[in-house]
Write a protein that holds these residues in place. Structure first.
Motif, mmCIF file in Angstrom:
data_model
loop_
_atom_site.group_PDB
_atom_site.id
_atom_site.type_symbol
_atom_site.label_atom_id
_atom_site.label_comp_id
_atom_site.label_asym_id
_atom_site.label_seq_id
_atom_site.Cartn_x
_atom_site.Cartn_y
_atom_site.Cartn_z
ATOM 1 N N GLU A 1 0.860 -1.185 0.000
ATOM 2 C CA GLU A 1 0.000 0.000 0.000
ATOM 3 C C GLU A 1 0.891 1.229 0.000
ATOM 4 O OE1 GLU A 1 -2.636 -0.122 3.307
ATOM 5 O OE2 GLU A 1 -3.743 -1.885 2.594
ATOM 6 N N TRP A 2 0.558 2.189 -0.865
ATOM 7 C CA TRP A 2 1.303 3.439 -0.845
ATOM 8 C C TRP A 2 1.114 4.146 0.500
ATOM 9 C CZ3 TRP A 2 -1.622 2.445 -5.385
ATOM 10 C CH2 TRP A 2 -0.876 2.279 -6.547
ATOM 11 N N ARG A 3 2.137 4.876 0.915
ATOM 12 C CA ARG A 3 2.048 5.756 2.077
ATOM 13 C C ARG A 3 2.358 7.168 1.615
ATOM 14 N NH1 ARG A 3 6.278 3.563 6.097
ATOM 15 N NH2 ARG A 3 5.680 5.497 7.171
ATOM 16 N N GLU A 4 1.452 8.072 1.839
ATOM 17 C CA GLU A 4 1.641 9.453 1.370
ATOM 18 C C GLU A 4 2.970 10.006 1.878
ATOM 19 O OE1 GLU A 4 -1.691 11.896 2.290
ATOM 20 O OE2 GLU A 4 -3.030 10.865 0.895
ATOM 21 N N GLY A 5 3.699 10.613 0.964
ATOM 22 C CA GLY A 5 4.980 11.196 1.318
ATOM 23 C C GLY A 5 6.147 10.229 1.293
ATOM 24 N N ARG A 6 5.884 8.975 0.912
ATOM 25 C CA ARG A 6 6.947 7.986 0.850
ATOM 26 C C ARG A 6 7.116 7.479 -0.582
ATOM 27 N NH1 ARG A 6 10.556 7.528 4.633
ATOM 28 N NH2 ARG A 6 10.700 5.253 4.414
ATOM 29 N N ALA A 7 8.349 7.073 -0.916
ATOM 30 C CA ALA A 7 8.653 6.610 -2.276
ATOM 31 C C ALA A 7 9.191 5.187 -2.229
ATOM 32 C CB ALA A 7 9.682 7.542 -2.916
ATOM 33 N N TRP A 8 9.043 4.507 -3.355
ATOM 34 C CA TRP A 8 9.691 3.210 -3.512
ATOM 35 C C TRP A 8 10.177 3.077 -4.940
ATOM 36 C CZ3 TRP A 8 4.398 1.131 -1.860
ATOM 37 C CH2 TRP A 8 3.519 1.037 -2.942
ATOM 38 N N VAL A 9 11.062 2.098 -5.156
ATOM 39 C CA VAL A 9 11.656 1.830 -6.470
ATOM 40 C C VAL A 9 11.374 0.368 -6.808
ATOM 41 C CG1 VAL A 9 13.764 1.830 -7.850
ATOM 42 C CG2 VAL A 9 13.474 3.506 -6.000
ATOM 43 N N PHE A 10 10.916 0.113 -8.026
ATOM 44 C CA PHE A 10 10.608 -1.262 -8.419
ATOM 45 C C PHE A 10 11.006 -1.511 -9.861
ATOM 46 C CE2 PHE A 10 6.903 1.077 -9.795
ATOM 47 C CZ PHE A 10 6.425 0.408 -10.915
ATOM 48 N N ASP A 11 11.068 -2.778 -10.199
ATOM 49 C CA ASP A 11 11.388 -3.218 -11.560
ATOM 50 C C ASP A 11 10.081 -3.542 -12.267
ATOM 51 O OD1 ASP A 11 12.091 -4.576 -13.865
ATOM 52 O OD2 ASP A 11 13.564 -5.887 -12.910
ATOM 53 N N ASP A 12 9.693 -2.709 -13.212
ATOM 54 C CA ASP A 12 8.369 -2.892 -13.831
ATOM 55 C C ASP A 12 8.346 -3.970 -14.904
ATOM 56 O OD1 ASP A 12 9.657 -1.557 -15.956
ATOM 57 O OD2 ASP A 12 7.886 -0.383 -16.454
ATOM 58 N N THR A 13 9.492 -4.686 -15.107
ATOM 59 C CA THR A 13 9.427 -5.819 -16.022
ATOM 60 C C THR A 13 8.853 -7.063 -15.332
ATOM 61 O OG1 THR A 13 11.717 -6.505 -15.597
ATOM 62 C CG2 THR A 13 11.336 -4.951 -17.397
ATOM 63 N N PHE A 14 8.662 -6.991 -14.013
ATOM 64 C CA PHE A 14 7.816 -7.975 -13.344
ATOM 65 C C PHE A 14 6.356 -7.590 -13.592
ATOM 66 C CE2 PHE A 14 11.659 -8.480 -10.818
ATOM 67 C CZ PHE A 14 11.695 -9.846 -10.577
ATOM 68 N N GLU A 15 5.512 -8.581 -13.728
ATOM 69 C CA GLU A 15 4.078 -8.293 -13.854
ATOM 70 C C GLU A 15 3.641 -7.448 -12.666
ATOM 71 O OE1 GLU A 15 0.926 -11.426 -14.877
ATOM 72 O OE2 GLU A 15 0.566 -11.013 -12.744
ATOM 73 N N HIS A 16 2.908 -6.363 -12.943
ATOM 74 C CA HIS A 16 2.448 -5.487 -11.866
ATOM 75 C C HIS A 16 1.086 -4.911 -12.207
ATOM 76 C CE1 HIS A 16 4.651 -2.950 -14.717
ATOM 77 N NE2 HIS A 16 3.963 -1.904 -14.279
ATOM 78 N N GLU A 17 0.376 -4.474 -11.180
ATOM 79 C CA GLU A 17 -0.953 -3.893 -11.339
ATOM 80 C C GLU A 17 -1.220 -2.946 -10.178
ATOM 81 O OE1 GLU A 17 -4.120 -6.765 -10.944
ATOM 82 O OE2 GLU A 17 -2.948 -8.007 -9.572
ATOM 83 N N ALA A 18 -2.203 -2.045 -10.375
ATOM 84 C CA ALA A 18 -2.561 -1.063 -9.346
ATOM 85 C C ALA A 18 -4.069 -0.911 -9.310
ATOM 86 C CB ALA A 18 -1.889 0.278 -9.637
ATOM 87 N N TRP A 19 -4.577 -0.461 -8.166
ATOM 88 C CA TRP A 19 -6.027 -0.282 -8.061
ATOM 89 C C TRP A 19 -6.359 0.833 -7.080
ATOM 90 C CZ3 TRP A 19 -3.254 -4.532 -6.630
ATOM 91 C CH2 TRP A 19 -3.157 -4.807 -5.263
ATOM 92 N N ASN A 20 -7.506 1.446 -7.324
ATOM 93 C CA ASN A 20 -8.065 2.462 -6.448
ATOM 94 C C ASN A 20 -9.516 2.079 -6.194
ATOM 95 O OD1 ASN A 20 -9.044 4.676 -5.101
ATOM 96 N ND2 ASN A 20 -8.614 6.161 -6.730
ATOM 97 N N GLY A 21 -9.773 1.503 -5.033
ATOM 98 C CA GLY A 21 -11.125 1.086 -4.697
ATOM 99 C C GLY A 21 -11.903 2.140 -3.929
#
Length: 434
Positions: free
Chosen positions: A368-388
């Motif tokens: 889960e994202w945390r406001e004001g925080r960043a992360w780094v990832f490798d997007d060549t792995f399958e990935h997805e996002a959602w806003n419920g």
């Protein structure tokens, strides 16, 4: 008709006549055709197999077994003949002979998945559940992927998967005390990688591998989310989170028309999983850099964000990278699973506005994202996002060089990428993903 006078096509025609009669429900005609086939070719393994299987399916395993034994003896390299013999042994409750026949089938073809399935079932009947799980796993590995399977095979796949789940749960129960004892010897040590390894071993974590759509750079570490401490420059973004958030909100309020659909495939192109988001502002972007080009008007509206991006180790390839943008995901919207173009870059997410019920998955790891925080990832792995939620989610996204590449390697990647674009007459393959 003498057996020596029968050619291949005639034998095939006789066998087909038996099959047609059986399918038509004409038992008498099937038996007459079979008698003719056996008279014409008494030692042909196919004819013997048909005779044996008709007897077996008719409930006469005693008659079937010698016929199927002769068929397998005449053609020992055909795994199906050994499998059919194993079925006769099974009906006669001769488990030793059944296993021997299955072993002969697998000697002929070690990946013959029907024999793997029946060997697993034999172990299961015997209560040897660990051996059954091993064989069910082999069966699942050898079933042809993607093919439309008949109901019986689908049912077998479901059962095999359930047996594996139970075995993995039992394995975890067996290993857990040993793991916790060992963990106590290493209190305070970082064991996140081991935990991921263990969860994969006991079936609680799926395995994923990088699958770039354009360029795979070999021998780079394959890591879904990279360690935060390896990117100390992210602290400057996080310290300025309030200012970046304010600039994003101001851009959305004052220049909503400048937020364009992220997915914009032309008519006639395959949209695949992007059907719902194609040319839709449910996932919209305010570009600061796009395919290596500065969007000066937008950068001028967001001076603090622009200054931070200028100081970051952006992936720079003229005409291709970097790309940086505010990403707005509308309420009740999901970005489908996909992969990025190359592992020569990494993707940064800086969370700005994150209402409840938002999430992000890369490979087997969900965060889960945390406001004001960043992360780094490798997007060549399958990935997805959602806003419920009922509110928009806003994230700053940009790409940086993969930190494991040397300066020389970065230069070479740039040369090749530019060359591909030139060869393709201007079509850039190096577009931002995620």
């Amino acid at each position: 008709m003498a057996a020596t006078a029968v050619n291949e096509s005639q034998i095939r025609a006789l066998i087909d006549a038996v099959d047609r009669a059986d399918q038509a429900g004409d038992r008498g005609e099937a038996e007459r055709a079979l008698a003719q086939a056996r008279a014409a070719a008494p030692d042909d393994p196919r004819v013997l197999n048909v005779a044996g299987m008709r007897a077996l399916l008719g409930g006469d395993a005693g008659t079937a077994r010698p016929l199927l034994e002769r068929a397998a003896a005449f053609d020992p390299g055909e795994p199906m003949l050994w499998l059919n013999l194993a079925l006769a042994h099974r009906e006669l409750k001769d488990e030793g002979a059944e296993r021997d026949a299955l072993e002969r089938a697998l000697t002929a073809d070690p990946r013959f998945f029907p024999a793997l399935l029946h060997k697993a079932r034999l172990f299961e009947r015997q209560g040897k559940m660990k051996q059954a799980a091993y064989m069910y796993h082999a069966f699942l590995c050898c079933v042809p992927p993607g093919a439309q399977q008949p109901p019986a095979v689908k049912s077998a796949i479901e059962h095999a998967s359930e047996i594996l789940r139970k075995n993995e749960a039992a394995l975890e129960t067996f290993l857990r005390p040993r793991v916790e004892e060992a963990r106590a010897r290493h209190a305070g040590a970082p064991l996140e990688r081991f935990d991921a390894c263990f969860d994969t071993l006991v079936g609680k974590r799926r395995m994923f591998a990088p699958q770039p759509t354009f360029m795979l750079y070999p021998r780079l570490p394959a890591i879904e989310f990279l360690d935060r401490e390896d990117f100390p420059w992210l602290a400057a973004f996080e310290s300025a989170a309030e200012e970046i958030r304010a600039e994003a909100r101001a851009a959305l309020a004052q220049a909503a028309d400048d937020f364009v659909p992220y997915i914009s495939k032309p008519a006639g192109s395959p949209v695949d999983q992007w059907l719902e988001l194609n040319n839709s502002k449910r996932w919209s972007t305010f570009f600061l850099f796009k395919n290596g080009e500065r969007v000066e008007e937008h950068l001028a509206r967001c001076p603090r964000t622009a200054a931070l991006l200028e100081a970051a180790p952006l992936c720079e390839i003229r005409g291709h990278a970097p790309t940086a943008f505010f990403s707005v995901l509308a309420p009740k919207t999901r970005i489908p699973a996909h992969t990025g173009v190359t592992n020569t870059r990494l993707i940064v997410h800086m969370a700005l506005v994150v209402p409840p019920s938002c999430g992000f998955r890369v490979g087997a790891e969900t965060r889960e994202w945390r406001e004001g925080r960043a992360w780094v990832f490798d997007d060549t792995f399958e990935h997805e996002a959602w806003n419920g939620s009922d509110e928009p989610r806003i994230v700053l996204i940009f790409d940086v060089w993969n930190s494991f590449l040397t300066a020389a390697e970065r230069d070479m990647v740039g040369v090749v990428t530019a060359g591909v674009q030139e060869y393709s007459e201007g079509e850039s393959p190096f577009k931002q993903g995620g």
